[in-house]
Design a protein around this motif. Structure first.
Motif, mmCIF file in Angstrom:
data_model
loop_
_atom_site.group_PDB
_atom_site.id
_atom_site.type_symbol
_atom_site.label_atom_id
_atom_site.label_comp_id
_atom_site.label_asym_id
_atom_site.label_seq_id
_atom_site.Cartn_x
_atom_site.Cartn_y
_atom_site.Cartn_z
ATOM 1 N N LYS A 148 6.686 36.547 -7.657
ATOM 2 C CA LYS A 148 6.415 35.095 -7.181
ATOM 3 C C LYS A 148 5.541 35.380 -5.874
ATOM 4 O O LYS A 148 5.796 36.045 -4.982
ATOM 5 N N ILE A 149 4.535 34.615 -5.978
ATOM 6 C CA ILE A 149 3.571 34.668 -4.777
ATOM 7 C C ILE A 149 3.515 33.541 -3.820
ATOM 8 O O ILE A 149 3.358 32.776 -4.503
ATOM 9 N N ILE A 150 3.614 33.562 -2.553
ATOM 10 C CA ILE A 150 3.494 32.694 -1.651
ATOM 11 C C ILE A 150 2.110 32.963 -0.716
ATOM 12 O O ILE A 150 2.314 34.033 -0.138
ATOM 13 N N ASN A 209 -1.688 31.540 4.007
ATOM 14 C CA ASN A 209 -2.727 31.189 4.415
ATOM 15 C C ASN A 209 -2.927 31.291 6.240
ATOM 16 O O ASN A 209 -3.388 30.510 6.893
ATOM 17 N N GLN A 214 14.388 30.963 -4.269
ATOM 18 C CA GLN A 214 13.967 31.259 -5.643
ATOM 19 C C GLN A 214 14.526 32.408 -6.384
ATOM 20 O O GLN A 214 13.825 32.494 -7.798
ATOM 21 N N PRO A 271 -5.605 31.364 -6.130
ATOM 22 C CA PRO A 271 -5.867 29.885 -5.593
ATOM 23 C C PRO A 271 -7.463 29.784 -5.721
ATOM 24 O O PRO A 271 -8.207 30.717 -5.331
ATOM 25 N N GLY A 272 -7.756 28.654 -5.952
ATOM 26 C CA GLY A 272 -9.108 28.163 -5.765
ATOM 27 C C GLY A 272 -9.951 28.702 -7.095
ATOM 28 O O GLY A 272 -11.159 28.347 -7.056
ATOM 29 N N ILE A 282 7.671 23.107 3.820
ATOM 30 C CA ILE A 282 8.487 24.190 3.478
ATOM 31 C C ILE A 282 8.448 23.940 1.675
ATOM 32 O O ILE A 282 8.382 24.635 0.925
ATOM 33 N N GLN A 287 5.795 23.203 0.153
ATOM 34 C CA GLN A 287 4.562 23.693 -0.335
ATOM 35 C C GLN A 287 4.888 25.052 -0.622
ATOM 36 O O GLN A 287 4.209 25.695 -1.568
ATOM 37 N N LEU A 288 5.573 25.842 0.261
ATOM 38 C CA LEU A 288 5.854 27.110 0.188
ATOM 39 C C LEU A 288 6.619 27.168 -1.274
ATOM 40 O O LEU A 288 6.578 28.275 -2.294
ATOM 41 N N HIS A 289 7.783 26.451 -1.671
ATOM 42 C CA HIS A 289 8.504 26.584 -2.885
ATOM 43 C C HIS A 289 7.646 26.201 -3.995
ATOM 44 O O HIS A 289 7.755 26.885 -5.170
ATOM 45 N N ALA A 290 6.749 25.281 -3.965
ATOM 46 C CA ALA A 290 5.738 24.967 -5.094
ATOM 47 C C ALA A 290 4.990 26.200 -5.313
ATOM 48 O O ALA A 290 4.855 26.295 -6.644
ATOM 49 N N GLN A 291 4.681 26.863 -4.449
ATOM 50 C CA GLN A 291 3.687 28.109 -4.366
ATOM 51 C C GLN A 291 4.471 29.112 -5.330
ATOM 52 O O GLN A 291 4.193 29.650 -6.159
ATOM 53 N N GLY A 292 5.756 29.261 -4.749
ATOM 54 C CA GLY A 292 6.653 30.203 -5.479
ATOM 55 C C GLY A 292 7.038 29.920 -6.826
ATOM 56 O O GLY A 292 6.961 30.933 -7.791
ATOM 57 N N PRO A 321 -4.066 25.076 -5.791
ATOM 58 C CA PRO A 321 -4.447 25.940 -4.833
ATOM 59 C C PRO A 321 -3.831 26.011 -3.616
ATOM 60 O O PRO A 321 -3.466 24.915 -2.976
ATOM 61 N N SER A 322 -3.336 27.262 -3.331
ATOM 62 C CA SER A 322 -2.602 27.191 -2.083
ATOM 63 C C SER A 322 -3.243 26.840 -0.606
ATOM 64 O O SER A 322 -2.718 26.466 0.241
ATOM 65 N N GLN A 323 -4.338 26.782 -0.552
ATOM 66 C CA GLN A 323 -5.433 26.329 0.509
ATOM 67 C C GLN A 323 -5.214 24.749 0.523
ATOM 68 O O GLN A 323 -4.714 24.481 1.914
ATOM 69 N N SER A 345 -1.455 24.299 1.980
ATOM 70 C CA SER A 345 -1.220 24.550 3.512
ATOM 71 C C SER A 345 -1.839 23.357 3.954
ATOM 72 O O SER A 345 -1.073 23.145 5.254
#
Lengths: 359, 305
Positions: free
Chosen positions: A185-187, A190, A208, A357-358, B251, B253-258, B264-266, B269
């Motif tokens: 799992k990657i977070i 930024n 998670q 990402p992107g 918080i 958004q971090l969970h959504a990424q995980g 896109p993470s940018q 953020s």
């Protein structure tokens, strides 16, 4: 690359950051430009340790000066030039974002030698140096796969740039060599440095279901959260075992000292030449912290992998490398990916259940 | 269910420093003083807070050290802007830069030192109630304090005479002065309150969040607190919404990424900022009536005798 709002603000404090005073002209003056504060316990701290090693090695034959909290961009150019005017003949600029400013100053002062970390632009008086950290991440991936009960690794990234992406891929390839079904799992934070946010990311990953925390951000916050929650983790840049005595498995240690000493030595005896150094375990450009909090057989495996990589018998990106979309990546380096492919890596390998990402 | 509870716990912890710092700044700005030095006061609070706890072993001493550090820094600001009538924006910016530098110097002695974090409340039966127990009865003291603080500030501003006078100073310092109120003294006290809150908010980070000090560890949270005050249109109730919304989205958004949902993470953020601004602006639009901006905000006042 290692940019931050604080660095930008704090750069205004530049003038106060000059250490050391001008003295005897016959000493070789060596300058250092740091991105963060020397007390960041990570990236900048490791460069500072290397500077201290240089001072210890050459004693009063040289004189060193450093500027900390120098923002990447135009400020950096001013700071580098300031070091030149102060009489420094060898200048280390220790972050990717100093690349263009360093090059610009290097062209202006052909008699001064520059060393730029992690960049790719060179000139006749400007060298570059970096470390093959992906080798260490491959070892970490193997350890993680052995130590994870859940089979889920949590990875905190800074920015989705090739260096970080190749680190993730090396980790996964290492992990898959032990357990093909391992999940990651990657977070992305930024940010290179935002301790509370890094802590939040670690909490989210653990909540998670990840039971091993890996990071490519600079503070020990994630390690400390892992320790608090009784999970295992890997440090970054520095020794972080103090923040997780029962959690740190190992850490990639940036050990710049041997390189800095060799370059200062070359400058002293007049043999300094422009070059590109991308060293790994084999040249001790980085080292692995002691393998801790793992059973002996896992430790043995890690040591064997480390020895194999050091001896050049094992390459983390050995072919065939299969990209996420199932295509086999062209093998440009004989039996492994070549340096250009690793330096420009912008895809995940197969097994990563996420998107760059992107892209 | 467990995950939801874990997320709410993280959100409360992430929002608390923002809420404390923004509450202090709200009072300061309501008196007509714009102190942009919140970030500087916070990081000083972080350095001194950790220092205090490291030396004495007491979280309360650390919190007090943080508050005093923030207050001392705000006194410098007050001396300049209230005493010498210097421009508030420039002084506030300088205060932030000064605070970041000085905190690094003070913190140099204990960079890398670890402390034990603030204990969390634990009431044997209520805390163990599944889902909700830990959220209501299992927080560290700062979380409860921050909520008590904002309630107290709201009561003070709208239900007490002193609060009315403070708001009058912020809205029209000339009239307040003409009515015989000591505008500068009131502003001094409001500024010191803001400093103490910022210091406490900064101290929260090493004392309850990440139990160590690293230079620059506030990483811009002071600026977010400042922005929250503006977007909450200087209203305490909205400030709570804003702070928790910001914490929640950052918080989530971090969970959504995980969870790998593929946005896109940018963009993720940026989401906390976007969401907070949009919601608070929408709230302001919905409210009829005049602007709630303190009319004299940021203007220098020199009393004529």
């Amino acid at each position: 690359m290692r940019n931050g709002f604080l660095a930008a603000v704090a750069a205004l404090l530049l003038a106060s950051g000059v250490s050391g005073a001008a003295s005897a002209a016959d000493k070789l003056k060596v300058g250092f430009i740091y991105l963060g504060p020397i007390g960041d316990l990570g990236w900048t701290y490791q460069h500072e340790l290397a500077r201290q090693a240089v001072v210890k090695e050459f004693g009063d034959k040289i004189e060193t000066t450093y500027l900390e909290n120098v923002a990447e961009g135009p400020d950096a150019e001013r700071a580098i030039e300031q070091l030149v005017r102060a009489g420094n003949k060898l200048i280390f600029t220790t972050s990717f974002g100093y690349m263009d400013p360093t090059l610009k100053v290097a062209k202006k002062y052909p008699n001064v030698h520059f060393e730029h970390a992690t960049g790719y632009k060179r000139d006749k008086n400007m060298s570059t140096y970096s470390a093959r950290w992906y080798q260490g991440r491959y070892i970490q991936g193997q350890i993680a796969a052995r130590m994870s009960r859940a089979g889920v690794l949590g990875y905190i990234g800074s920015f989705p740039i090739p260096e970080v992406i190749s680190g993730i891929n090396a980790t996964i390839l290492g992990a898959q060599s032990i357990n093909p079904n391992v999940k990651v799992k990657i977070i992305w934070a930024n940010s290179w440095f935002d301790p509370p946010k890094e802590a939040d990311a670690a909490k989210a990953l653990i909540d998670q279901g990840a039971d091993i925390i890996m990071q490519h951000t600079d503070s020990p916050a994630a390690m400390q959260i892992a320790a608090e929650r009784g999970k295992l983790a890997f440090g970054q840049d520095s020794e972080m075992i103090k923040f997780g005595p029962q959690s740190q498995l190992t850490s990639i240690l940036d050990t710049w000292a041997p390189y800095y000493i060799s370059r200062v030595k070359a400058e002293l005896d007049g043999s300094w030449k422009e070059q590109d150094t991308w060293g790994g375990l084999e040249t001790k450009m980085f080292e692995m912290a002691p393998y801790t909090n793992m059973p002996d057989d896992v430790k043995k495996m890690a040591e064997e992998t480390q020895a194999a990589i050091t001896a050049g018998k094992l390459h983390p990106f050995k072919c065939p490398v299969v990209a996420q979309d199932g295509t086999t990546v062209e093998c440009k380096g004989g039996d492994h990916l070549d340096d250009g492919q690793i330096l420009g890596m912008n895809f995940y390998v197969k097994g990563v259940d996420d998107k760059v990402p992107g892209k | 269910m467990e995950l939801v509870e874990a997320i709410i716990l993280s959100v409360l912890a992430a929002s608390t420093p923002l809420l404390i710092a923004a509450t202090g700044e709200l009072v300061t700005e309501r008196s007509g003083v714009l102190n942009l030095g919140v970030e500087g006061m916070m990081i000083m609070g972080a350095a001194c807070g950790l220092g205090g706890t490291w030396l004495t072993g007491s979280i309360i001493v650390g919190a007090l050290c943080g508050m005093i550090a923030g207050m001392l820094l705000s006194l410098i600001f007050a001396t300049m802007t209230l005493g010498l009538a210097v421009n508030q924006v420039a002084t506030g910016l300088a205060l932030t830069i000064f605070g970041i530098g000085l905190s690094g110097l003070i913190g140099a002695g204990f960079v890398g030192e670890r402390i034990a974090t603030a204990p969390h409340l634990h009431l044997p039966s209520p805390t163990d109630v599944p889902f909700g127990g830990r959220i209501l009865f299992g927080q560290d003291g700062f979380v409860y304090l921050s909520l008590a603080l904002i309630v107290a500030v709201r009561w003070f501003l709208y239900r007490t005479r002193a609060g009315l006078v403070l708001r009058a100073c912020g809205d029209n310092h000339v009239s307040a002065h003409a009515l015989g109120y000591p505008v500068l003294r009131i502003r001094l006290l409001a500024t010191m309150f803001g400093g103490a809150c910022a210091g406490l908010a900064g101290a929260y980070l090493p004392l309850a969040y990440t139990p160590f000090f690293i230079p620059g560890m506030t990483a811009g949270r002071g600026w977010i607190a400042l922005a929250l005050v503006v977007f909450a249109s200087w209203l305490p109730g909205r400030l709570v919404i804003g702070a928790y919304l910001f914490g929640a989205v950052s918080i989530l958004q971090l969970h959504a990424q995980g969870a790998g949902i593929g946005i896109p993470s940018q963009f993720m953020s940026a989401l906390p900022y976007l969401a907070t601004v949009i919601v608070l602006v929408a709230l302001s639009r919905a409210r009829s009536g005049g602007s709630t901006t303190p009319a004299s905000l940021g203007t220098v006042f020199v009393p004529d005798r």
